[in-house]
Design a protein around this motif. Structure first.
Motif, PDB file in Angstrom:
ATOM      1  N   PHE A 314       0.819  -1.140   0.017  1.00  0.00           N
ATOM      2  CA  PHE A 314       0.053  -0.067  -0.075  1.00  0.00           C
ATOM      3  C   PHE A 314       0.614   1.285  -0.119  1.00  0.00           C
ATOM      4  O   PHE A 314       0.672   2.275  -0.768  1.00  0.00           O
ATOM      5  CB  PHE A 314      -1.049  -0.045   1.185  1.00  0.00           C
ATOM      6  N   GLN A 440      -1.726  -0.556  -7.329  1.00  0.00           N
ATOM      7  CA  GLN A 440      -1.742   0.789  -7.504  1.00  0.00           C
ATOM      8  C   GLN A 440      -3.165   1.217  -8.616  1.00  0.00           C
ATOM      9  O   GLN A 440      -3.523   2.244  -8.816  1.00  0.00           O
ATOM     10  CB  GLN A 440      -0.549   1.397  -8.069  1.00  0.00           C
ATOM     11  N   ILE A 443      -6.237   0.965  -6.774  1.00  0.00           N
ATOM     12  CA  ILE A 443      -6.477   2.327  -6.292  1.00  0.00           C
ATOM     13  C   ILE A 443      -6.765   3.562  -7.168  1.00  0.00           C
ATOM     14  O   ILE A 443      -7.832   4.073  -7.137  1.00  0.00           O
ATOM     15  CB  ILE A 443      -5.308   2.442  -5.358  1.00  0.00           C
ATOM     16  N   LEU A 473      -9.412   8.753  -0.402  1.00  0.00           N
ATOM     17  CA  LEU A 473      -7.872   8.409  -0.212  1.00  0.00           C
ATOM     18  C   LEU A 473      -7.362   8.607   1.178  1.00  0.00           C
ATOM     19  O   LEU A 473      -6.858   7.744   1.828  1.00  0.00           O
ATOM     20  CB  LEU A 473      -7.212   9.066  -1.206  1.00  0.00           C
ATOM     21  N   LEU A 489      -8.736  -1.228   1.832  1.00  0.00           N
ATOM     22  CA  LEU A 489      -9.289  -1.090   0.562  1.00  0.00           C
ATOM     23  C   LEU A 489     -10.665  -1.003   0.435  1.00  0.00           C
ATOM     24  O   LEU A 489     -11.110  -0.192  -0.490  1.00  0.00           O
ATOM     25  CB  LEU A 489      -8.530  -2.442  -0.331  1.00  0.00           C
ATOM     26  N   LEU A 492     -12.082   2.584   0.322  1.00  0.00           N
ATOM     27  CA  LEU A 492     -11.736   3.377  -0.783  1.00  0.00           C
ATOM     28  C   LEU A 492     -12.507   2.817  -2.241  1.00  0.00           C
ATOM     29  O   LEU A 492     -13.284   3.429  -2.930  1.00  0.00           O
ATOM     30  CB  LEU A 492     -10.197   3.267  -1.434  1.00  0.00           C
TER      31      LEU A 492
END
Length: 529
Positions: A314, A440, A443, A473, A489, A492
């Motif tokens: 992360f 990534q 995200i 975030l 996670l 988000l």
């Protein structure tokens, strides 16, 4: 949890029913090896010698000619030189300099394995994998990479085809692994520095470095301020006064440096150390390191034990996720680095440049860590992968996952090529970067979904100025390591996609996959090695 002894000792200290937070703290405290004082002193001395070997080594052309450190000197040489003989010289000289690391590295692994085994682990690699809290991690990363392997194989085929034209078929065979010294990077882990050789017409049209350095005349402080501005546009906090006062963004003492971010754990003191110059590569590094600092600032109010990322992957993913937003046509137009955000050729160029950076890096990271896991397990009492085979194993992994080979024959007796990479001699786990390569993009996709009204095809998604995305975030980052990574996670993604997946990365590069397939068919390019 392997360390049952630690759990038993900790629970004996508790005369009360444990809540979720207490159990989380014990879980974190009980991870990893336990070193005796003698082991700790010996390991610190070995690490100092290994790091000094890397940092202090230089390769020199002659008594009155330039000398090069690995970072940033050789990095920049490999990024800019197109002279095959010069690159071959530098590639060999650097690896000759670090070959002396092998006996020290063998001692380092032995000490770590002893400490790990004293706590019930098979070897130190098992300790390292535990930190990510991903069941069957070794199998997961292999499966994830298998998902993207067909895309990488097409990219590899097109790159090899172009390099064969540039350097000749006697240097780059159209059907064999690519020589490692010709890929624009000292370690062949990223290939985007040779985008001018892969798509010369597009690279000339969309030369972002030329715009940044020449037309716009950006300085390193300007780049840092622009990177900060992207984060603050999403309502994330600006860098502190201590950051601007204490950070070292440019090389000031002539020594090499490996870009890094630091949390000084005092009031608002966060720093970056790097040797930047005006370039798109260092513009990326600034965003990456600022991502670490945004994470530091977000979890600063957590108890000390939770002041860390949900896991190490992360921490490596935040800045890279933001960078996908930076490298969209919309934002590049804002930065005046391109003239128009509407151009199909620009989309392919940006996707190809990104893929040349990201996809080889996944294979590199997997090869590096599978090599190291094999070495760690073999040194823990197994009969496979003794030091006398380490270099052969290294290149077997590199060929398997990246389709590259050393430019000349390498010896197990005289060479220790893994030590050419800082993360080996620095003893830094690397699988975080492989997991982070997938995370990534997940995200970034989640940020796009939270940036309501701005979601286009994923590779064109504009998250600049999205306070909704920034708020989610920051909420995720503020948890630190107080919750399992899947819970972080979930914050988000609004409860969706709480497993590490390849779906987002394949979605992002889907237009490039179509383009590569067309080029391979049109030019009858051989695929595979």
């Amino acid at each position: 949890m392997r360390n049952a002894r630690c759990w038993k000792e900790m629970l004996e200290l508790q005369n009360q029913i444990l809540d979720q937070e207490d159990r989380r703290k014990i879980s974190i405290l009980c991870r990893g090896p336990r070193y005796t004082a003698d082991q700790a002193r010996e390991m610190a001395a070995i690490l100092k010698d290994l790091q000094s070997l890397y940092v202090d080594s230089k390769v020199c052309r002659g008594p009155q000619l330039p000398c090069y450190a690995a970072e940033p000197d050789l990095e920049r040489l490999f990024a800019t030189s197109r002279d095959a003989a010069e690159l071959l010289w530098a590639w060999h000289e650097w690896r000759d300099q670090v070959a002396a690391a092998r006996p020290l590295y063998a001692q380092l692994i032995a000490i770590q394995n002893q400490a790990a085994q004293s706590q019930g682990y098979h070897d130190i690699g098992e300790c390292w994998r535990e930190e990510l809290e991903i069941p069957n991690l070794a199998h997961l990363v292999e499966r994830l990479y298998d998902d993207v392997r067909p895309l990488f194989t097409m990219l590899h085929a097109y790159v090899r085809h172009r390099l064969s034209i540039v350097y000749g078929k006697d240097v780059v065979s159209p059907t064999k692994p690519i020589p490692a010294h010709l890929l624009g990077n000292l370690w062949a882990q990223t290939w985007d520095n040779i985008v001018d050789l892969i798509v010369p017409d597009l690279a000339a049209r969309f030369n972002l470095d030329r715009k940044l350095k020449g037309d716009r005349k950006w300085t390193v402080p300007h780049m840092a301020r622009r990177a900060e501005a992207f984060y603050t546009s999403m309502s994330l906090p600006p860098m502190t006064a201590a950051f601007w006062r204490e950070s070292r963004l440019e090389n000031q003492n002539g020594r090499q440096c490996h870009g890094s971010a630091a949390n000084m754990f005092t009031q608002d003191d966060y720093r970056i150390l790097m040797c930047a110059e005006p370039s798109m590569e260092d513009f990326y590094v600034l965003h990456h390191e600022l991502g670490h600092i945004q994470y530091y600032m977000a979890y600063k109010d957590q108890p000390a034990i939770f002041q860390d990322g949900a896991n190490s992957a992360f921490h490596e993913s935040i800045g890279d996720a933001i960078m996908y937003g930076v490298m969209t046509p919309h934002h590049l137009k804002r930065l005046s680095l391109i003239d128009s955000a509407v151009d199909p050729d620009l989309d392919i160029y940006l996707l190809l440049r990104s893929a040349l950076n990201k996809l080889p890096q996944l294979g590199f990271g997997l090869a590096l860590e599978q090599w190291r896991w094999g070495v760690q397990a073999g040194s823990a009492g197994g009969h496979q992968n003794p030091p006398s085979h380490w270099n052969t194993l290294w290149w077997r992994m590199r060929e398997l996952h990246q389709g590259i080979q050393p430019p000349t024959l390498r010896s197990d007796s005289f060479h220790f090529d893994p030590a050419a990479k800082f993360h080996i001699v620095d003893n830094t786990p690397y699988i975080r970067y492989v997991v982070g390569g997938f995370l990534q993009m997940q995200i970034f996709e989640a940020l796009c979904e939270n940036a309501k009204g701005k979601y286009e095809p994923l590779h064109r998604c504009d998250i600049y100025n999205s306070t909704a995305a920034g708020s989610k975030l920051r909420k995720m980052m503020s948890l630190g390591s107080s919750r399992h990574w899947s819970e972080a996670l979930s914050v988000l993604t609004n409860g969706k996609n709480v497993k590490i997946s390849s779906a987002a990365i394949l979605k992002y590069y889907q237009p490039l996959a179509v383009w590569l397939k067309q080029q391979i068919a049109k030019l009858s390019i051989p695929v595979g090695w």
